[in-house]
Design a protein around this motif. Structure first.
Motif, PDB file in Angstrom:
ATOM      1  N   VAL A  13      -9.196  22.454  -5.373  1.00  0.00           N
ATOM      2  CA  VAL A  13      -9.035  23.767  -4.763  1.00  0.00           C
ATOM      3  C   VAL A  13      -8.156  23.548  -3.536  1.00  0.00           C
ATOM      4  O   VAL A  13      -8.592  22.929  -2.555  1.00  0.00           O
ATOM      5  N   VAL A  14      -6.936  24.043  -3.611  1.00  0.00           N
ATOM      6  CA  VAL A  14      -5.908  23.784  -2.602  1.00  0.00           C
ATOM      7  C   VAL A  14      -5.557  25.103  -1.925  1.00  0.00           C
ATOM      8  O   VAL A  14      -5.324  26.111  -2.593  1.00  0.00           O
ATOM      9  N   ILE A  15      -5.505  25.094  -0.600  1.00  0.00           N
ATOM     10  CA  ILE A  15      -5.098  26.301   0.125  1.00  0.00           C
ATOM     11  C   ILE A  15      -3.975  25.940   1.094  1.00  0.00           C
ATOM     12  O   ILE A  15      -4.033  24.911   1.780  1.00  0.00           O
ATOM     13  N   TYR A  16      -2.934  26.757   1.094  1.00  0.00           N
ATOM     14  CA  TYR A  16      -1.852  26.588   2.070  1.00  0.00           C
ATOM     15  C   TYR A  16      -2.215  27.339   3.342  1.00  0.00           C
ATOM     16  O   TYR A  16      -2.891  28.376   3.304  1.00  0.00           O
ATOM     17  N   HIS A  17      -1.723  26.812   4.467  1.00  0.00           N
ATOM     18  CA  HIS A  17      -2.001  27.439   5.766  1.00  0.00           C
ATOM     19  C   HIS A  17      -0.721  27.454   6.586  1.00  0.00           C
ATOM     20  O   HIS A  17      -0.335  26.451   7.179  1.00  0.00           O
ATOM     21  N   GLN A  18      -0.044  28.602   6.601  1.00  0.00           N
ATOM     22  CA  GLN A  18       1.196  28.736   7.363  1.00  0.00           C
ATOM     23  C   GLN A  18       1.054  29.681   8.537  1.00  0.00           C
ATOM     24  O   GLN A  18       1.627  29.442   9.600  1.00  0.00           O
ATOM     25  N   THR A  19       0.307  30.757   8.376  1.00  0.00           N
ATOM     26  CA  THR A  19       0.122  31.722   9.460  1.00  0.00           C
ATOM     27  C   THR A  19      -1.070  31.285  10.295  1.00  0.00           C
ATOM     28  O   THR A  19      -2.205  31.351   9.845  1.00  0.00           O
ATOM     29  N   HIS A  20      -0.812  30.827  11.519  1.00  0.00           N
ATOM     30  CA  HIS A  20      -1.852  30.225  12.347  1.00  0.00           C
ATOM     31  C   HIS A  20      -2.384  31.172  13.416  1.00  0.00           C
ATOM     32  O   HIS A  20      -3.422  30.885  14.020  1.00  0.00           O
ATOM     33  N   TYR A  21      -1.675  32.271  13.650  1.00  0.00           N
ATOM     34  CA  TYR A  21      -2.085  33.268  14.637  1.00  0.00           C
ATOM     35  C   TYR A  21      -1.886  34.661  14.058  1.00  0.00           C
ATOM     36  O   TYR A  21      -0.960  34.895  13.273  1.00  0.00           O
ATOM     37  N   THR A  22      -2.762  35.569  14.440  1.00  0.00           N
ATOM     38  CA  THR A  22      -2.601  36.960  14.013  1.00  0.00           C
ATOM     39  C   THR A  22      -1.442  37.605  14.761  1.00  0.00           C
ATOM     40  O   THR A  22      -0.898  37.039  15.724  1.00  0.00           O
ATOM     41  N   ARG A  23      -1.087  38.801  14.357  1.00  0.00           N
ATOM     42  CA  ARG A  23       0.028  39.504  14.990  1.00  0.00           C
ATOM     43  C   ARG A  23      -0.227  39.782  16.470  1.00  0.00           C
ATOM     44  O   ARG A  23       0.708  39.885  17.256  1.00  0.00           O
ATOM     45  N   ASP A  24      -1.513  39.902  16.854  1.00  0.00           N
ATOM     46  CA  ASP A  24      -1.826  40.149  18.262  1.00  0.00           C
ATOM     47  C   ASP A  24      -2.178  38.875  19.024  1.00  0.00           C
ATOM     48  O   ASP A  24      -2.722  38.923  20.126  1.00  0.00           O
ATOM     49  N   GLY A  25      -1.850  37.710  18.428  1.00  0.00           N
ATOM     50  CA  GLY A  25      -1.969  36.449  19.146  1.00  0.00           C
ATOM     51  C   GLY A  25      -3.305  35.741  19.047  1.00  0.00           C
ATOM     52  O   GLY A  25      -3.538  34.767  19.767  1.00  0.00           O
ATOM     53  N   LYS A  26      -4.184  36.172  18.175  1.00  0.00           N
ATOM     54  CA  LYS A  26      -5.487  35.526  18.027  1.00  0.00           C
ATOM     55  C   LYS A  26      -5.370  34.336  17.078  1.00  0.00           C
ATOM     56  O   LYS A  26      -4.826  34.455  15.985  1.00  0.00           O
ATOM     57  N   TYR A  27      -5.907  33.194  17.505  1.00  0.00           N
ATOM     58  CA  TYR A  27      -5.862  31.995  16.665  1.00  0.00           C
ATOM     59  C   TYR A  27      -6.724  32.183  15.415  1.00  0.00           C
ATOM     60  O   TYR A  27      -7.844  32.701  15.485  1.00  0.00           O
ATOM     61  N   ILE A  28      -6.219  31.747  14.272  1.00  0.00           N
ATOM     62  CA  ILE A  28      -6.932  31.869  13.002  1.00  0.00           C
ATOM     63  C   ILE A  28      -7.622  30.539  12.715  1.00  0.00           C
ATOM     64  O   ILE A  28      -6.980  29.536  12.380  1.00  0.00           O
ATOM     65  N   SER A  29      -8.937  30.509  12.848  1.00  0.00           N
ATOM     66  CA  SER A  29      -9.692  29.269  12.718  1.00  0.00           C
ATOM     67  C   SER A  29      -9.892  28.882  11.261  1.00  0.00           C
ATOM     68  O   SER A  29     -10.151  29.727  10.392  1.00  0.00           O
ATOM     69  N   LEU A  30      -9.812  27.566  11.013  1.00  0.00           N
ATOM     70  CA  LEU A  30     -10.107  27.001   9.705  1.00  0.00           C
ATOM     71  C   LEU A  30     -11.576  26.615   9.549  1.00  0.00           C
ATOM     72  O   LEU A  30     -12.048  26.376   8.435  1.00  0.00           O
ATOM     73  N   LEU A  31     -12.300  26.553  10.662  1.00  0.00           N
ATOM     74  CA  LEU A  31     -13.666  26.029  10.618  1.00  0.00           C
ATOM     75  C   LEU A  31     -14.622  26.836   9.736  1.00  0.00           C
ATOM     76  O   LEU A  31     -15.561  26.257   9.172  1.00  0.00           O
TER      77      LEU A  31
END
Length: 291
Positions: A13-31
Motif C-alpha cells: 500500500v503506497v501513498i505519494y505525499h507532495q502537498t505538505h501544507y494546506t492553502r491557508d498554511g496549515k501543516y498536513i501531518s502524516l502521523l
C-alpha cells in the motif's frame, strides 16, 4: 504433479505525499497514518514528492531546498514512520520536466548533476527512490542512473519507476525508453512499478487494464496499481475507496502475487478528504490484507 508453492508476497500500500501544507498554511501531518490505525500500520511505503534537479547547486523538494525550515516537521514525522517500519522513498521528476534530461547527457554532465543529487539523497535518509520519468530519456541513460544508485546505496536501496499504464501494455507513453527492454536488462534492480492508471492513461474500474499488463508477461508482484485518491488530483482515474477495495479483492484472486495499490496523493484522500486523509489507507489497507 509437484505441490503448488503458495505466494508469500504481501501486496504493498503506497501513498505519494507532495502537498505538505494546506492553502491557508496549515501543516498536513502524516502521523494520523499511525495514530488513527487500529492494530496495524495501513501503508507499507510513502513516496515523498517531488525532487527537481534545476541545476547542480539548485535541487528542490517542490519549490524549496530539502533543508528549508518549512520541512522540519515533515522530516521529523518521516523518521517516526521509518522507525515503525514504513519505507520512505523520494520521487524524482514527475510532471515538471528537466531532471532526467539533465541526467541523460555526457558522462561529465551526468556527474555534474548526479553527485550533488546523490549527496542530497544521503542527507535525506531515504530508503529508496521512485523515478517518475515523464519526459524523453534514453534506455542507456536510465540504466546508467539505476546502476549508479545501486552502486552508491547498496542492494537494499529500493528503486521503483512510475510509468503510465500504457507503457507496460505496449502502447505510447511519456518516458522515451522501452520499459520491457529495461525490465529485461535491469529488472533485478527494480523493486516494482507504480503504474499510473489515471489521467487518461488507463483506469482501474475493472480488471482489463491490469490484465493487459500481465498478459504481456509482467509479473503481478511488480505491478502496483495506481489510482487517484481524490477526483481533484487529476483529469481522470479516481476510484471511490470502497469500490477500489472491492476491485483489489478481485485483483488478488485473479492475479496471484498482486503487487499492491498506489494512491496519488495523501493530503485530500477520500473518503475523509482534507480533514481525515488517512481514511483512504485504512479502507485500502484492509482490502489488501484481506481483513
Amino acid at each position: 504433479m509437484p505441490p503448488i508453492t503458495p505466494h508469500t508476497h504481501t501486496p504493498r500500500v503506497v501513498i505519494y505525499h507532495q502537498t505538505h501544507y494546506t492553502r491557508d498554511g496549515k501543516y498536513i501531518s502524516l502521523l494520523p497514518l499511525l495514530t488513527e490505525a487500529t492494530d496495524v500500520v495501513n501503508i507499507t511505503h510513502l513516496i515523498l514528492a517531488a525532487i527537481h534537479l534545476n541545476s547542480p547547486t539548485n535541487i528542490h523538494l517542490n519549490e524549496r531546498p530539502p533543508n528549508d525550515d518549512l520541512f522540519i516537521p515533515l522530516w521529523e514525522e518521516i523518521r517516526v514512520l521509518q522507525d515503525v517500519g514504513v519505507k520512505v522513498l523520494g520521487m524524482l521528476g514527475g510532471a515538471a520536466q528537466g531532471s532526467f534530461q539533465r541526467l541523460d547527457g555526457t558522462d561529465a554532465a551526468f556527474e555534474e548533476y548526479y553527485v550533488p543529487f546523490r549527496d542530497m539523497v544521503k542527507e535525506c535518509g531515504f530508503d529508496g527512490l521512485d523515478l517518475d520519468v515523464e519526459e524523453e530519456m534514453s534506455l542507456l541513460g536510465i540504466i546508467r542512473l539505476i546502476d549508479r544508485l545501486k552502486a552508491d546505496f547498496g542492494k537494499d536501496f529500493l528503486i521503483t519507476l512510475a510509468p503510465v499504464a500504457t507503457a507496460l501494455q505496449g502502447g505510447r507513453h511519456l518516458s522515451g525508453f522501452d520499459y520491457e527492454a529495461l525490465e529485461v536488462m535491469r529488472g533485478h534492480q527494480i523493486a516494482w512499478y507504480n503504474v499510473q492508471f489515471y489521467n487518461n492513461w488507463g483506469n482501474l474500474t475493472g480488471f482489463e487494464g491490469y490484465g493487459g499488463i500481465t498478459n504481456r508477461g509482467w509479473k503481478a508482484e511488480k505491478v502496483v496499481a495506481g489510482v487517484l485518491t481524490n477526483p481533484g488530483n487529476g483529469t481522470q482515474g479516481w476510484v471511490e475507496a470502497e469500490e477500489l477495495a472491492r476491485t483489489v479483492t478481485m485483483l488478488k484472486v485473479l492475479f496471484p502475487g498482486f503487487g499492491g495499490v498506489m494512491g496519488w496523493e495523501y493530503f485530500n484522500s477520500t473518503p475523509g478528504g482534507e480533514e481525515r486523509p488517512w481514511e483512504w489507507a485504512e479502507v485500502v489497507g484492509r482490502a489488501v490484507r484481506g481483513d
